[in-house]
Design a protein around this motif. Structure first.
Motif, PDB file in Angstrom:
ATOM      1  N   GLU B  10      10.823 -27.358 -57.846  1.00  0.00           N
ATOM      2  CA  GLU B  10      11.036 -25.881 -58.031  1.00  0.00           C
ATOM      3  C   GLU B  10      10.267 -25.061 -57.186  1.00  0.00           C
ATOM      4  O   GLU B  10       8.951 -25.338 -57.360  1.00  0.00           O
ATOM      5  CB  GLU B  10      11.080 -25.477 -59.574  1.00  0.00           C
ATOM      6  N   SER B  12       9.369 -20.470 -56.545  1.00  0.00           N
ATOM      7  CA  SER B  12       9.920 -19.170 -56.864  1.00  0.00           C
ATOM      8  C   SER B  12       9.405 -18.120 -55.758  1.00  0.00           C
ATOM      9  O   SER B  12       8.221 -18.420 -55.437  1.00  0.00           O
ATOM     10  CB  SER B  12       9.613 -18.764 -58.374  1.00  0.00           C
ATOM     11  N   GLN B  14       9.093 -13.944 -54.763  1.00  0.00           N
ATOM     12  CA  GLN B  14       9.576 -12.539 -55.127  1.00  0.00           C
ATOM     13  C   GLN B  14      10.459 -12.058 -53.796  1.00  0.00           C
ATOM     14  O   GLN B  14      10.274 -12.404 -52.839  1.00  0.00           O
ATOM     15  CB  GLN B  14       8.304 -11.316 -55.098  1.00  0.00           C
ATOM     16  N   GLU B  15      11.608 -10.924 -54.290  1.00  0.00           N
ATOM     17  CA  GLU B  15      12.350 -10.605 -53.272  1.00  0.00           C
ATOM     18  C   GLU B  15      11.365  -9.826 -52.018  1.00  0.00           C
ATOM     19  O   GLU B  15      10.414  -9.057 -52.495  1.00  0.00           O
ATOM     20  CB  GLU B  15      13.186  -9.434 -53.934  1.00  0.00           C
ATOM     21  N   SER B  82      12.868 -12.774 -48.153  1.00  0.00           N
ATOM     22  CA  SER B  82      13.945 -13.492 -49.351  1.00  0.00           C
ATOM     23  C   SER B  82      14.648 -12.277 -49.885  1.00  0.00           C
ATOM     24  O   SER B  82      14.399 -11.271 -50.550  1.00  0.00           O
ATOM     25  CB  SER B  82      12.837 -14.085 -50.329  1.00  0.00           C
ATOM     26  N   THR B  87      18.946 -17.542 -53.988  1.00  0.00           N
ATOM     27  CA  THR B  87      18.482 -18.397 -55.183  1.00  0.00           C
ATOM     28  C   THR B  87      19.462 -19.294 -54.839  1.00  0.00           C
ATOM     29  O   THR B  87      20.667 -19.284 -55.123  1.00  0.00           O
ATOM     30  CB  THR B  87      18.726 -17.503 -56.467  1.00  0.00           C
ATOM     31  N   ARG B 109      14.691 -26.419 -56.074  1.00  0.00           N
ATOM     32  CA  ARG B 109      15.297 -25.289 -56.891  1.00  0.00           C
ATOM     33  C   ARG B 109      14.372 -24.134 -56.374  1.00  0.00           C
ATOM     34  O   ARG B 109      13.459 -23.978 -56.982  1.00  0.00           O
ATOM     35  CB  ARG B 109      15.323 -25.422 -58.035  1.00  0.00           C
ATOM     36  N   LEU B 110      14.887 -22.955 -55.596  1.00  0.00           N
ATOM     37  CA  LEU B 110      14.463 -21.736 -55.256  1.00  0.00           C
ATOM     38  C   LEU B 110      15.107 -20.623 -56.191  1.00  0.00           C
ATOM     39  O   LEU B 110      16.200 -20.579 -56.078  1.00  0.00           O
ATOM     40  CB  LEU B 110      14.606 -21.580 -54.001  1.00  0.00           C
ATOM     41  N   GLN B 111      14.073 -20.056 -56.858  1.00  0.00           N
ATOM     42  CA  GLN B 111      14.395 -18.736 -57.694  1.00  0.00           C
ATOM     43  C   GLN B 111      13.820 -17.593 -57.108  1.00  0.00           C
ATOM     44  O   GLN B 111      12.643 -17.431 -56.792  1.00  0.00           O
ATOM     45  CB  GLN B 111      13.966 -19.162 -59.027  1.00  0.00           C
ATOM     46  N   VAL B 112      14.729 -16.654 -56.609  1.00  0.00           N
ATOM     47  CA  VAL B 112      14.152 -15.315 -55.924  1.00  0.00           C
ATOM     48  C   VAL B 112      14.057 -14.323 -57.372  1.00  0.00           C
ATOM     49  O   VAL B 112      15.160 -13.949 -57.668  1.00  0.00           O
ATOM     50  CB  VAL B 112      14.916 -14.855 -54.601  1.00  0.00           C
ATOM     51  N   PHE B 113      13.125 -13.734 -57.432  1.00  0.00           N
ATOM     52  CA  PHE B 113      13.066 -12.624 -58.296  1.00  0.00           C
ATOM     53  C   PHE B 113      13.029 -11.331 -57.808  1.00  0.00           C
ATOM     54  O   PHE B 113      12.376 -11.187 -56.737  1.00  0.00           O
ATOM     55  CB  PHE B 113      11.800 -12.978 -59.287  1.00  0.00           C
TER      56      PHE B 113
END
Lengths: 113, 114
Positions: B10, B12, B14-15, B82, B87, B109-113
């Motif tokens: 995983e 993460s 930031q935008e 990003s 995501t 798993r990439l999460q963009v906040f």
């Protein structure tokens, strides 16, 4: 343009029941065809591939079989499903050389209960 | 046998920031291809970028670029600027030029906040 169709999108089947997943490709001739399975939280595992009608190669010994009755049709089957057959099944095709990657179908989520 | 390893389950970011996803592979072949695929929540597999092993120049597709280190057998993906739509699960994949079979890593798993 080439398109790939895969159905059904979701399927819930009891243990011991048969399975038939179908995949068809449009807009190309003599594609290489592939079946992959993606278990929860894991990568994609190649199950079968086919380079022509009636030509099937199996990558992993298992409860499943594949057939290619027509040039652009690829079928994944089982006579008796096991709980361990649950997963996300993806069909894919490539041009003859495959070095431009695969184009994948939208997948079938199979739950065996 | 060829193997593909993605050591980051995983990540993460930031935008608008930049993130790099790692991938290593093992092969004795000289003729091969490398790919990054994106799998958003819809589960559709989408080709992001490809690299031919015989090319030294790193592939680039808009905000996506790779760092291909052939000697180290490393193939990382850099996502610049990003976006929330980035995501997804990202899979690194290897293809032997003689077999046309894609071998996938286990994914990141990439999460963009925002």
């Amino acid at each position: 343009s080439q398109t790939i169709h895969q159905w059904p999108a979701t399927l819930v089947q009891p243990v011991g029941s048969p399975l038939s997943l179908e995949c068809t490709v449009e807009g190309t001739s003599n594609p290489n065809l592939y079946w992959y399975r993606q278990a929860a939280g894991r990568g994609l595992q190649l199950l079968f591939y086919s380079v022509g009608i009636g030509q099937i190669s199996s990558e992993v010994p298992q409860n499943l079989s594949a057939s290619r009755p027509q040039d652009r049709q690829f079928i994944l089957s089982s006579k008796k499903l096991l709980l361990s057959d649950s997963g996300f099944y993806l069909c894919a095709w490539s041009v003859l050389t495959g070095d431009y990657g695969y184009t994948f179908g939208s997948g079938t989520r199979l739950t065996v209960v | 046998a060829q193997t593909v390893t993605q050591s980051q389950p995983e990540m993460s970011v930031q935008e608008a920031e930049t993130v790099t996803l790692s991938c290593t592979y093992d092969t004795s072949e000289n003729n091969y291809y490398l790919f990054w695929y994106k799998q958003p929540p819809s589960r559709q597999m989408i080709l992001v970028i490809r690299q031919e092993a015989y090319k030294q120049q790193n592939a680039t597709e808009n905000r996506f670029s790779v760092n291909f280190q052939k000697a180290a057998k490393s193939f990382s993906l850099k996502i610049s600027d990003s976006q929330l739509g980035d995501t997804a699960m990202y899979f690194c994949a290897f293809m032997n030029g003689n077999t046309d079979k894609l071998i996938f890593g286990t994914g990141t798993r990439l999460q963009v906040f925002p």
